[in-house]
Scaffold this motif. Structure first.
Motif, PDB file in Angstrom:
ATOM      1  N   SER A  17       0.834  -1.203   0.000  1.00 28.85           N
ATOM      2  CA  SER A  17       0.000   0.000   0.000  1.00 28.85           C
ATOM      3  C   SER A  17       0.865   1.249   0.000  1.00 28.85           C
ATOM      4  CB  SER A  17      -0.891   0.025   1.252  1.00 28.85           C
ATOM      5  OG  SER A  17      -1.784  -1.065   1.267  1.00 28.85           O
ATOM      6  N   LEU A  18       0.308   2.295  -0.574  1.00 29.79           N
ATOM      7  CA  LEU A  18       0.892   3.628  -0.524  1.00 29.79           C
ATOM      8  C   LEU A  18      -0.241   4.636  -0.409  1.00 29.79           C
ATOM      9  CD1 LEU A  18       3.648   3.621  -3.319  1.00 29.79           C
ATOM     10  CD2 LEU A  18       4.046   3.790  -0.858  1.00 29.79           C
ATOM     11  N   ARG A  19       0.061   5.787   0.190  1.00 27.33           N
ATOM     12  CA  ARG A  19      -0.894   6.884   0.255  1.00 27.33           C
ATOM     13  C   ARG A  19      -0.256   8.114  -0.369  1.00 27.33           C
ATOM     14  NH1 ARG A  19      -2.992  10.609   5.217  1.00 27.33           N
ATOM     15  NH2 ARG A  19      -5.180  10.857   4.590  1.00 27.33           N
ATOM     16  N   LEU A  20      -0.831   8.555  -1.468  1.00 29.86           N
ATOM     17  CA  LEU A  20      -0.356   9.764  -2.130  1.00 29.86           C
ATOM     18  C   LEU A  20      -1.118  10.972  -1.603  1.00 29.86           C
ATOM     19  CD1 LEU A  20      -0.134   8.562  -5.843  1.00 29.86           C
ATOM     20  CD2 LEU A  20       1.532   8.292  -3.990  1.00 29.86           C
ATOM     21  N   SER A  21      -0.421  12.097  -1.552  1.00 29.76           N
ATOM     22  CA  SER A  21      -1.033  13.369  -1.168  1.00 29.76           C
ATOM     23  C   SER A  21      -0.758  14.395  -2.255  1.00 29.76           C
ATOM     24  CB  SER A  21      -0.455  13.879   0.155  1.00 29.76           C
ATOM     25  OG  SER A  21      -0.676  12.977   1.207  1.00 29.76           O
ATOM     26  N   CYS A  22      -1.677  15.327  -2.403  1.00 32.20           N
ATOM     27  CA  CYS A  22      -1.498  16.439  -3.334  1.00 32.20           C
ATOM     28  C   CYS A  22      -1.961  17.700  -2.618  1.00 32.20           C
ATOM     29  CB  CYS A  22      -2.284  16.206  -4.606  1.00 32.20           C
ATOM     30  SG  CYS A  22      -2.335  17.632  -5.713  1.00 32.20           S
ATOM     31  N   ALA A  23      -1.012  18.554  -2.280  1.00 32.50           N
ATOM     32  CA  ALA A  23      -1.313  19.792  -1.567  1.00 32.50           C
ATOM     33  C   ALA A  23      -1.455  20.937  -2.564  1.00 32.50           C
ATOM     34  CB  ALA A  23      -0.211  20.098  -0.571  1.00 32.50           C
ATOM     35  N   TYR A  59     -13.956   6.173 -10.377  1.00 30.67           N
ATOM     36  CA  TYR A  59     -12.697   5.454 -10.497  1.00 30.67           C
ATOM     37  C   TYR A  59     -12.561   4.771 -11.852  1.00 30.67           C
ATOM     38  CZ  TYR A  59     -12.495   5.907  -5.413  1.00 30.67           C
ATOM     39  OH  TYR A  59     -12.467   6.403  -4.127  1.00 30.67           O
ATOM     40  N   ALA A  60     -11.328   4.627 -12.283  1.00 25.91           N
ATOM     41  CA  ALA A  60     -11.064   3.763 -13.426  1.00 25.91           C
ATOM     42  C   ALA A  60     -11.362   2.328 -13.026  1.00 25.91           C
ATOM     43  CB  ALA A  60      -9.604   3.905 -13.864  1.00 25.91           C
ATOM     44  N   ALA A  61     -11.817   1.535 -13.978  1.00 24.51           N
ATOM     45  CA  ALA A  61     -12.176   0.144 -13.691  1.00 24.51           C
ATOM     46  C   ALA A  61     -10.984  -0.633 -13.138  1.00 24.51           C
ATOM     47  CB  ALA A  61     -12.710  -0.521 -14.951  1.00 24.51           C
ATOM     48  N   SER A  62      -9.792  -0.284 -13.576  1.00 21.05           N
ATOM     49  CA  SER A  62      -8.593  -1.034 -13.181  1.00 21.05           C
ATOM     50  C   SER A  62      -8.214  -0.840 -11.711  1.00 21.05           C
ATOM     51  CB  SER A  62      -7.415  -0.638 -14.063  1.00 21.05           C
ATOM     52  OG  SER A  62      -7.152   0.745 -13.954  1.00 21.05           O
ATOM     53  N   VAL A  63      -8.725   0.218 -11.079  1.00 17.07           N
ATOM     54  CA  VAL A  63      -8.347   0.485  -9.683  1.00 17.07           C
ATOM     55  C   VAL A  63      -9.538   0.417  -8.730  1.00 17.07           C
ATOM     56  CG1 VAL A  63      -6.499   1.980 -10.528  1.00 17.07           C
ATOM     57  CG2 VAL A  63      -8.631   3.012  -9.712  1.00 17.07           C
ATOM     58  N   LYS A  64     -10.738   0.300  -9.260  1.00 14.17           N
ATOM     59  CA  LYS A  64     -11.930   0.295  -8.421  1.00 14.17           C
ATOM     60  C   LYS A  64     -11.875  -0.852  -7.425  1.00 14.17           C
ATOM     61  CE  LYS A  64     -16.813   1.349  -8.906  1.00 14.17           C
ATOM     62  NZ  LYS A  64     -17.928   1.554  -9.865  1.00 14.17           N
ATOM     63  N   GLY A  65     -12.153  -0.529  -6.163  1.00 17.44           N
ATOM     64  CA  GLY A  65     -12.099  -1.531  -5.112  1.00 17.44           C
ATOM     65  C   GLY A  65     -10.744  -1.642  -4.435  1.00 17.44           C
ATOM     66  N   ARG A  66      -9.703  -1.047  -5.045  1.00 19.80           N
ATOM     67  CA  ARG A  66      -8.368  -1.084  -4.451  1.00 19.80           C
ATOM     68  C   ARG A  66      -7.892   0.313  -4.038  1.00 19.80           C
ATOM     69  NH1 ARG A  66      -4.138  -2.388  -7.583  1.00 19.80           N
ATOM     70  NH2 ARG A  66      -5.130  -1.677  -9.525  1.00 19.80           N
ATOM     71  N   PHE A  67      -8.295   1.327  -4.794  1.00 20.73           N
ATOM     72  CA  PHE A  67      -7.866   2.707  -4.524  1.00 20.73           C
ATOM     73  C   PHE A  67      -9.041   3.504  -3.955  1.00 20.73           C
ATOM     74  CE2 PHE A  67      -4.298   3.131  -7.960  1.00 20.73           C
ATOM     75  CZ  PHE A  67      -3.713   1.959  -7.479  1.00 20.73           C
ATOM     76  N   THR A  68      -8.715   4.469  -3.097  1.00 20.83           N
ATOM     77  CA  THR A  68      -9.731   5.366  -2.535  1.00 20.83           C
ATOM     78  C   THR A  68      -9.224   6.798  -2.607  1.00 20.83           C
ATOM     79  OG1 THR A  68     -10.487   3.648  -1.004  1.00 20.83           O
ATOM     80  CG2 THR A  68     -11.136   5.916  -0.528  1.00 20.83           C
ATOM     81  N   MET A  82      -3.849   3.740  -1.919  1.00 13.46           N
ATOM     82  CA  MET A  82      -3.690   2.657  -2.884  1.00 13.46           C
ATOM     83  C   MET A  82      -3.353   1.374  -2.133  1.00 13.46           C
ATOM     84  SD  MET A  82      -1.602   4.640  -5.891  1.00 13.46           S
ATOM     85  CE  MET A  82      -0.079   4.755  -4.955  1.00 13.46           C
ATOM     86  N   ASN A  83      -4.250   0.408  -2.203  1.00 10.97           N
ATOM     87  CA  ASN A  83      -4.058  -0.893  -1.568  1.00 10.97           C
ATOM     88  C   ASN A  83      -3.997  -1.974  -2.634  1.00 10.97           C
ATOM     89  OD1 ASN A  83      -4.292   0.396   0.976  1.00 10.97           O
ATOM     90  ND2 ASN A  83      -6.512   0.106   0.968  1.00 10.97           N
ATOM     91  N   GLY A  84      -3.464  -3.114  -2.265  1.00 11.90           N
ATOM     92  CA  GLY A  84      -3.395  -4.224  -3.209  1.00 11.90           C
ATOM     93  C   GLY A  84      -2.661  -3.871  -4.484  1.00 11.90           C
ATOM     94  N   LEU A  85      -1.533  -3.179  -4.340  1.00 14.15           N
ATOM     95  CA  LEU A  85      -0.827  -2.687  -5.520  1.00 14.15           C
ATOM     96  C   LEU A  85      -0.286  -3.817  -6.383  1.00 14.15           C
ATOM     97  CD1 LEU A  85       0.862   0.383  -3.868  1.00 14.15           C
ATOM     98  CD2 LEU A  85      -0.552   0.456  -5.919  1.00 14.15           C
ATOM     99  N   LYS A  86      -0.303  -3.573  -7.684  1.00 13.22           N
ATOM    100  CA  LYS A  86       0.147  -4.533  -8.684  1.00 13.22           C
ATOM    101  C   LYS A  86       1.255  -3.896  -9.526  1.00 13.22           C
ATOM    102  CE  LYS A  86      -4.651  -6.152  -9.183  1.00 13.22           C
ATOM    103  NZ  LYS A  86      -5.757  -6.369 -10.145  1.00 13.22           N
ATOM    104  N   PRO A  87       2.093  -4.694 -10.166  1.00 19.35           N
ATOM    105  CA  PRO A  87       3.144  -4.115 -11.025  1.00 19.35           C
ATOM    106  C   PRO A  87       2.585  -3.180 -12.088  1.00 19.35           C
ATOM    107  CG  PRO A  87       3.610  -6.418 -10.609  1.00 19.35           C
ATOM    108  CD  PRO A  87       2.253  -6.155 -10.023  1.00 19.35           C
TER     109      PRO A  87
END
Length: 113
Positions: A17-23, A59-68, A82-87
């Protein structure tokens, strides 16, 4: 001066998992729809997630259910959990505001297999 500054990127293993921020600064944050995009290596920039002024999300279909995506109108910041990250999530992640149209400089996310 209008500015968006992303942070929180890095290297993570598959499933991590990672958490991105945008200030944001120099804009009236609460009236902006905020969007996360990403650009995978060698590919075009693509939509990831959007949060509207009323807090509805898309959300984009590719990230729905994994990203918030979420926002804090007091801190003038938008987040991407971002959870359940994939390559295939590897890329440079950018945030975007629409009023006025403004891009951040991007933050690199690398997911190792």
């Amino acid at each position: 001066q209008v500015q968006l500054v992303e942070s929180g990127g890095g290297l993570v293993q598959t499933g991590g998992s990672l958490r991105l921020s945008c200030a944001a600064s120099g804009i009236i944050f609460r009236i902006n729809d905020m969007v996360w995009y990403r650009q995978p290596p060698g590919k075009q920039r693509e939509f990831v997630a959007q949060i509207f002024t009323g807090n509805s999300t898309h959300y984009a279909a590719s990230v729905k259910g994994r990203f918030t995506i979420s926002r804090d109108n007091v801190k003038n910041t938008v987040y991407l959990q971002m959870n359940g990250l994939k390559p295939e999530d590897t890329g440079v992640y950018y945030c975007y505001a629409n009023r006025p149209p403004t891009w951040g400089q991007g933050t690199q996310v690398t997911v190792s297999s």
